[in-house]
Design a protein around this motif. Structure first.
Motif, short mmCIF file in Angstrom:
data_model
loop_
_atom_site.label_atom_id
_atom_site.label_comp_id
_atom_site.label_asym_id
_atom_site.label_seq_id
_atom_site.Cartn_x
_atom_site.Cartn_y
_atom_site.Cartn_z
N UNK A 217 -9.07 23.62 26.58
CA UNK A 217 -7.71 23.05 26.56
C UNK A 217 -7.53 22.01 25.46
N UNK A 218 -8.41 21.01 25.44
CA UNK A 218 -8.27 19.92 24.46
C UNK A 218 -8.31 20.41 23.00
N UNK A 219 -9.23 21.31 22.64
CA UNK A 219 -9.21 21.79 21.24
C UNK A 219 -7.91 22.47 20.85
N UNK A 220 -7.22 23.09 21.81
CA UNK A 220 -5.99 23.80 21.49
C UNK A 220 -4.81 22.86 21.25
N UNK A 221 -4.87 21.64 21.79
CA UNK A 221 -3.80 20.67 21.56
C UNK A 221 -4.26 19.54 20.65
N UNK A 222 -5.40 19.73 19.99
CA UNK A 222 -5.94 18.67 19.14
C UNK A 222 -5.01 18.33 17.98
N UNK A 223 -4.29 19.33 17.44
CA UNK A 223 -3.38 19.07 16.32
C UNK A 223 -2.25 18.15 16.75
N UNK A 224 -1.73 18.35 17.96
CA UNK A 224 -0.68 17.47 18.48
C UNK A 224 -1.22 16.07 18.70
N UNK A 225 -2.42 15.97 19.25
CA UNK A 225 -3.01 14.65 19.51
C UNK A 225 -3.23 13.90 18.21
N UNK A 226 -3.79 14.57 17.20
CA UNK A 226 -4.07 13.89 15.93
C UNK A 226 -2.78 13.47 15.22
N UNK A 227 -1.74 14.30 15.29
CA UNK A 227 -0.47 13.93 14.66
C UNK A 227 0.11 12.68 15.28
N UNK A 228 0.16 12.62 16.61
CA UNK A 228 0.68 11.44 17.29
C UNK A 228 -0.22 10.23 17.07
N UNK A 229 -1.54 10.46 16.97
CA UNK A 229 -2.46 9.36 16.72
C UNK A 229 -2.22 8.75 15.34
N UNK A 230 -2.04 9.60 14.35
CA UNK A 230 -1.78 9.11 12.99
C UNK A 230 -0.49 8.29 12.95
N UNK A 231 0.54 8.78 13.60
CA UNK A 231 1.81 8.04 13.63
C UNK A 231 1.66 6.71 14.36
N UNK A 232 0.84 6.69 15.41
CA UNK A 232 0.62 5.46 16.16
C UNK A 232 -0.17 4.45 15.33
#
Length: 307
Positions: A217-232
Motif C-alpha cells: 500500500x505505502x509504495x503505491x501512494x509514495x508519490x503523493x506522500x513525497x509531493x505533500x512532504x516537499x510542499x510542507x
C-alpha cells in the motif's frame, strides 16, 4: 510544391479548423488568464517596496531607493531571529507530529470493511476544517485553561496555556485536529487509485496485514506522500497569522511570537510596509530554496519529485 510546404499548409488548415471549432473554450480561458495577470502576477511588482524607503504619498515608484537597508535592519533585530526560531519550532513540530497522522488515519480507514463507518468517520474528521481559528481558540480556552474542562475533570492545575512547552503541544494537537481531515481526503483519493490485485496477491503469498500495508500500500501512494512532504518543507519559514495570533497570549509570547505576528506588529501596525515586504520576500526566497532542496533529496532517494 515541395513536401515541406504542403505539410506546413496542411498544418495551418488544421489549426484554423481547430480554432474555428473550439474558440469558445479559449474565450472561457481568457477570463482566468486575465484574473491571474491582474491579481496574481501584477502585484508581484510590489516586491520592489522591499528595496525602497516607502512613502505612502509618493507611491511605490516615487519613493526613494533604500537598497538592502530593510534586510539589514531585520537581520540585526533580536526580535526577528526570535520570531524565526519560534516559526521553525512550530512548523517542524507540525511536520514531525502532524504530517504522518493523516497517512496512518487514511490507511486505517481504507482497511475498514464497513463503508458506512468509513464515510461517517471521514465526514466527522473533515468538519473541523470549516472552523476558523477564532472559534478553535475559544475551544482551546474552554478545554485547556486553568479553570477549563480538562483541569476540572482531573482536579489539577496544569498550565497548558501559560507554559511555553505545553502551549506548543496544544498548538500542534489542535493543528492535527483542524487540518487532518483535509489531508485525509487527499490520501484516501490516492488509496482509491491503488491496484487492489497486488494486495490480494500478497495475501495469497502469506503476507500479514501490516506487511501488505508496508510493502504494497505505502509504495503505491509514495508519490503523493513525497509531493505533500516537499510542499510542507517549503513552508517551514512561513506560518499563518491567525493560528498563533489567536491561540497565543502574553504568558507564552516567547513561544507564540512568529514571523507573521512580527511582521504585523512591526511592519503593518507600525506603518513599515517596506520592512514588512522585505521580511515577506525573505520568507519566499528561503521557501523556494527549501522546496528545491527537498525535491533534490527526494529524487536522490529514488522517489519522484515535483519538478
Amino acid at each position: 510544391m515541395s513536401k515541406d510546404k504542403i505539410s506546413q499548409k496542411r498544418e495551418k488548415i488544421n489549426v484554423k479548423i481547430y480554432l474555428r471549432n473550439n474558440w469558445q473554450l479559449y474565450l472561457m480561458l481568457l477570463i482566468p488568464v486575465v484574473y491571474m495577470i491582474l491579481f496574481k502576477y501584477k502585484p508581484m511588482l510590489g516586491v520592489v517596496v522591499a528595496f525602497k524607503k516607502f512613502n505612502v504619498f509618493k507611491g511605490i515608484w516615487g519613493s526613494p531607493w533604500a537598497g538592502l537597508d530593510n534586510f539589514r535592519e531585520a537581520f540585526a533585530s533580536v526580535d526577528f531571529w526570535s520570531a524565526l526560531k519560534n516559526t521553525l519550532i512550530l512548523n517542524i513540530g507540525d511536520l514531525v507530529i502532524g504530517f504522518p497522522f493523516p497517512i496512518f488515519l487514511a490507511i486505517f480507514l481504507n482497511e475498514l470493511r464497513s463503508s458506512k463507518v468509513r464515510k461517517t468517520t471521514q465526514t466527522l474528521l473533515y468538519l473541523p476544517n470549516f472552523l476558523s481559528w477564532v472559534i478553535i481558540s475559544g475551544i482551546v480556552t474552554q478545554l485547556f485553561s486553568s479553570g477549563g474542562l480538562i483541569n476540572n475533570i482531573f482536579h489539577s492545575n496544569i498550565p497548558f496555556l501559560s507554559s511555553s512547552m505545553l502551549w506548543r503541544f496544544v498548538y500542534w494537537l489542535m493543528g492535527i485536529w483542524q487540518g487532518a481531515g483535509y489531508s485525509l481526503i487527499v490520501y484516501l483519493a490516492a488509496l482509491m487509485a491503488t491496484d487492489a490485485s497486488l494486495g490480494e496477491a500478497a495475501y495469497i503469498d502469506g503476507a500479514t496485514r501490516l506487511q501488505r500495508i508496508w510493502h504494497v500500500t505505502l509504495p503505491q501512494i509514495s508519490s503523493t506522500i513525497t509531493t505533500l512532504l516537499i510542499m510542507q518543507v517549503g513552508k517551514l519559514v512561513s506560518i499563518s497569522f491567525d493560528r498563533p495570533y489567536m491561540m497565543g497570549n502574553t504568558l507564552v509570547r516567547d513561544a507564540s511570537d512568529v514571523i507573521s505576528t512580527y511582521v504585523y506588529t512591526v511592519g503593518l501596525a507600525g506603518g513599515r510596509f517596506d520592512f514588512a515586504t522585505a521580511v515577506g520576500l525573505f520568507q519566499t526566497v528561503v521557501g523556494i530554496v527549501l522546496v528545491l532542496s527537498a525535491n533534490a533529496v527526494i529524487k536522490k532517494m529514488g522517489q519522484e519529485g515535483i519538478v
